[in-house]
Design a protein around this motif. Structure first.
Motif, PDB file in Angstrom:
ATOM      1  N   UNK A 256      -2.519  10.985  11.603  1.00 28.81           N
ATOM      2  CA  UNK A 256      -2.837  11.290  10.196  1.00 28.81           C
ATOM      3  C   UNK A 256      -2.754  10.040   9.354  1.00 28.81           C
ATOM      4  N   UNK A 257      -1.915  10.095   8.316  1.00 28.13           N
ATOM      5  CA  UNK A 257      -1.712   8.923   7.449  1.00 28.13           C
ATOM      6  C   UNK A 257      -0.514   8.141   7.950  1.00 28.13           C
ATOM      7  N   UNK A 258      -0.648   6.844   8.146  1.00 29.57           N
ATOM      8  CA  UNK A 258       0.494   6.078   8.648  1.00 29.57           C
ATOM      9  C   UNK A 258       1.627   6.051   7.622  1.00 29.57           C
ATOM     10  N   UNK A 259       2.841   6.287   8.093  1.00 25.54           N
ATOM     11  CA  UNK A 259       3.994   6.253   7.194  1.00 25.54           C
ATOM     12  C   UNK A 259       4.582   4.864   7.106  1.00 25.54           C
ATOM     13  N   UNK A 260       4.181   3.986   8.037  1.00 23.44           N
ATOM     14  CA  UNK A 260       4.714   2.617   8.009  1.00 23.44           C
ATOM     15  C   UNK A 260       3.622   1.664   8.497  1.00 23.44           C
ATOM     16  N   UNK A 261       3.972   0.382   8.557  1.00 25.10           N
ATOM     17  CA  UNK A 261       3.024  -0.664   8.959  1.00 25.10           C
ATOM     18  C   UNK A 261       2.331  -0.263  10.276  1.00 25.10           C
ATOM     19  N   UNK A 262       0.998  -0.224  10.257  1.00 25.34           N
ATOM     20  CA  UNK A 262       0.325   0.161  11.499  1.00 25.34           C
ATOM     21  C   UNK A 262      -0.955  -0.632  11.682  1.00 25.34           C
ATOM     22  N   UNK A 263      -1.539  -0.480  12.875  1.00 26.39           N
ATOM     23  CA  UNK A 263      -2.736  -1.252  13.214  1.00 26.39           C
ATOM     24  C   UNK A 263      -3.697  -0.375  14.012  1.00 26.39           C
ATOM     25  N   UNK A 264      -4.969  -0.729  13.967  1.00 26.69           N
ATOM     26  CA  UNK A 264      -5.958  -0.073  14.827  1.00 26.69           C
ATOM     27  C   UNK A 264      -6.187  -0.992  16.028  1.00 26.69           C
ATOM     28  N   UNK A 265      -5.996  -0.424  17.215  1.00 24.73           N
ATOM     29  CA  UNK A 265      -6.126  -1.177  18.469  1.00 24.73           C
ATOM     30  C   UNK A 265      -7.359  -0.703  19.212  1.00 24.73           C
ATOM     31  N   UNK A 266      -8.102  -1.648  19.797  1.00 25.63           N
ATOM     32  CA  UNK A 266      -9.267  -1.244  20.581  1.00 25.63           C
ATOM     33  C   UNK A 266      -9.405  -2.060  21.846  1.00 25.63           C
ATOM     34  N   UNK A 267      -9.955  -1.418  22.881  1.00 28.56           N
ATOM     35  CA  UNK A 267     -10.331  -2.118  24.118  1.00 28.56           C
ATOM     36  C   UNK A 267     -11.618  -1.483  24.600  1.00 28.56           C
ATOM     37  N   UNK A 268     -12.587  -2.309  24.988  1.00 29.64           N
ATOM     38  CA  UNK A 268     -13.869  -1.765  25.446  1.00 29.64           C
ATOM     39  C   UNK A 268     -14.518  -2.731  26.423  1.00 29.64           C
ATOM     40  N   UNK A 269     -15.376  -2.168  27.265  1.00 27.65           N
ATOM     41  CA  UNK A 269     -16.019  -2.966  28.322  1.00 27.65           C
ATOM     42  C   UNK A 269     -17.481  -3.213  27.998  1.00 27.65           C
ATOM     43  N   UNK A 270     -17.902  -4.434  28.294  1.00 24.65           N
ATOM     44  CA  UNK A 270     -19.278  -4.857  27.994  1.00 24.65           C
ATOM     45  C   UNK A 270     -19.652  -5.886  29.044  1.00 24.65           C
ATOM     46  N   UNK A 271     -20.747  -5.661  29.800  1.00 27.69           N
ATOM     47  CA  UNK A 271     -21.099  -6.582  30.874  1.00 27.69           C
ATOM     48  C   UNK A 271     -19.895  -6.747  31.800  1.00 27.69           C
ATOM     49  N   UNK A 272     -19.572  -8.006  32.134  1.00 24.79           N
ATOM     50  CA  UNK A 272     -18.430  -8.241  33.019  1.00 24.79           C
ATOM     51  C   UNK A 272     -17.125  -8.432  32.269  1.00 24.79           C
ATOM     52  N   UNK A 273     -17.115  -8.171  30.972  1.00 26.07           N
ATOM     53  CA  UNK A 273     -15.919  -8.478  30.177  1.00 26.07           C
ATOM     54  C   UNK A 273     -15.257  -7.210  29.659  1.00 26.07           C
ATOM     55  N   UNK A 274     -13.955  -7.326  29.450  1.00 25.19           N
ATOM     56  CA  UNK A 274     -13.210  -6.280  28.755  1.00 25.19           C
ATOM     57  C   UNK A 274     -12.639  -6.938  27.510  1.00 25.19           C
ATOM     58  N   UNK A 275     -13.046  -6.416  26.347  1.00 24.40           N
ATOM     59  CA  UNK A 275     -12.619  -7.015  25.079  1.00 24.40           C
ATOM     60  C   UNK A 275     -11.462  -6.216  24.504  1.00 24.40           C
ATOM     61  N   UNK A 276     -10.483  -6.927  23.918  1.00 28.93           N
ATOM     62  CA  UNK A 276      -9.451  -6.224  23.150  1.00 28.93           C
ATOM     63  C   UNK A 276      -9.351  -6.864  21.779  1.00 28.93           C
ATOM     64  N   UNK A 277      -8.877  -6.068  20.824  1.00 25.89           N
ATOM     65  CA  UNK A 277      -8.739  -6.563  19.458  1.00 25.89           C
ATOM     66  C   UNK A 277      -7.819  -5.603  18.709  1.00 25.89           C
ATOM     67  N   UNK A 278      -7.329  -6.027  17.562  1.00 34.22           N
ATOM     68  CA  UNK A 278      -6.547  -5.126  16.715  1.00 34.22           C
ATOM     69  C   UNK A 278      -6.604  -5.602  15.273  1.00 34.22           C
ATOM     70  N   UNK A 279      -6.499  -4.635  14.357  1.00 32.12           N
ATOM     71  CA  UNK A 279      -6.593  -4.938  12.921  1.00 32.12           C
ATOM     72  C   UNK A 279      -5.513  -4.199  12.153  1.00 32.12           C
ATOM     73  N   UNK A 280      -4.965  -4.863  11.164  1.00 36.69           N
ATOM     74  CA  UNK A 280      -3.938  -4.240  10.330  1.00 36.69           C
ATOM     75  C   UNK A 280      -4.557  -3.149   9.451  1.00 36.69           C
ATOM     76  N   UNK A 281      -3.814  -2.068   9.271  1.00 42.03           N
ATOM     77  CA  UNK A 281      -4.214  -1.029   8.303  1.00 42.03           C
ATOM     78  C   UNK A 281      -3.606  -1.452   6.966  1.00 42.03           C
ATOM     79  N   UNK A 282      -4.448  -2.042   6.124  1.00 41.75           N
ATOM     80  CA  UNK A 282      -3.930  -2.481   4.807  1.00 41.75           C
ATOM     81  C   UNK A 282      -4.948  -2.181   3.718  1.00 41.75           C
TER      82      UNK A 282
END
Ligand code: AMP
Length: 282
Positions: A256-282
């Motif tokens: 739901x709504x974050x009650x404290x400091x949080x981030x959106x995390x992602x991992x996905x595959x494309x070609x021969x690579x697996x990408x990861x990333x994350x972003x602050x919820x601000x």
């Protein structure tokens, strides 16, 4: 003149002892090589934090799963050493496999909890390899600081926990993510991407960032992440391993709504690579 390259733990420890005797603070920068601006930012942060910076280059086999890219992982020691020197790094530790895992090696290091979601779920065993090698490197070097990138946010959280739990005196320092002009987080694995795939890869951060903004504006986290995952697939990715909103410190799932400091995390595959990333919820 090249920088000193230690091939053995003994050589590195002798240098560290000399520097400590001269009252120098030391920062360690663990990497798997094929250095890019993201790694160089860690070296620069190390130079700001400490007097001497040792960069380690070791493609650690125990953190790769069966069928992953251990054999094809890009390696270029000569170029890496030149980049370290160019950045003002003082030395490199580039051990052989037999130095790190001698005959009869039998010890594991496991961090419970933090290693279970996200990349822990999609890459079984990965974090056991990470905790094993990072623990070894920290004990081997005895540095005052160790620099880790926020790109691998979960890894950073796990390493902070293991140093606390095992009373390792090295202070873990997180360094912000370095991105290209399109917001794509730099990664050694981006070199697996064709030009066309690179264009698709540059949509990844856009959708994760949009989810983070939607959650920050009051949207439900689960719905925002589900939408981002669908958009990442529609952009041309082969598979989404996860898009999830989690608390920044404990990595607890937020729906739901974050009650404290949080981030959106992602991992996905494309070609021969697996990408990861994350972003602050601000
Ligand atoms: P790797 O060589 O991929 O194992 O990464 C070694 C270290 O560099 C880890 O602490 C990573 O989090 C960090 N790192 C890799 N890419 C980036 C980036 N784009 N921005 C910041 N740190 C990074």
């Amino acid at each position: 003149m090249t920088i000193p390259v230690f091939r053995t733990v003994a050589e590195m420890r002798a240098q560290v002892a000399d520097w400590h005797a001269a009252d120098k603070k030391i920062a360690l920068v663990p990497t798997m090589g094929h250095l890019h601006q993201g790694h160089l930012a860690l070296i620069r942060a190390g130079l700001v934090t400490a007097d001497r910076v040792i960069t380690t280059i070791f493609v650690n086999p125990t953190q790769f799963g069966a069928g992953e890219d251990l054999e094809s992982y890009p390696r270029d020691e000569t170029s890496d050493l030149a980049l370290i020197k160019g950045e003002g790094g003082h030395a490199a530790f580039v051990p052989l496999l037999s130095e790190m895992y001698p005959e009869g090696f039998a010890t594991r290091v496991t961090v419970d909890g933090l290693t279970e979601p996200l990349c822990g779920a999609s890459r079984p065993g990965h974090f056991d390899g990470v905790t094993q090698i990072v623990t070894k490197l920290l004990i081997q070097a005895g540095a005052d600081f160790a620099m880790f990138g926020e790109k691998d946010w979960q890894q950073l959280a796990v390493v902070r926990r293991l140093t606390r739990d095992l009373d390792i005196a090295t202070e873990v320092v997180g360094v912000p993510i370095v991105r290209d002009d399109f917001g794509l987080a730099l990664s050694s694995r981006n070199s697996y991407l064709s030009d066309a795939e690179l264009q698709v890869a540059r949509r990844f951060n856009v959708h994760l960032r949009a989810a983070a903004a939607e959650i920050a504006a009051g949207g439900a986290a689960a719905a925002a992440c589900e939408k981002a995952a669908a958009e990442i697939l529609a952009a041309g990715f082969l598979k989404v391993d996860y898009v999830e909103c989690r608390t920044a410190d404990g990595l607890e799932l937020v729906t739901g709504s974050p009650g404290c400091r949080s981030r959106v995390f992602g991992a996905a595959r494309l070609g021969g690579a697996r990408l990861i990333d994350n972003h602050a919820v601000v």
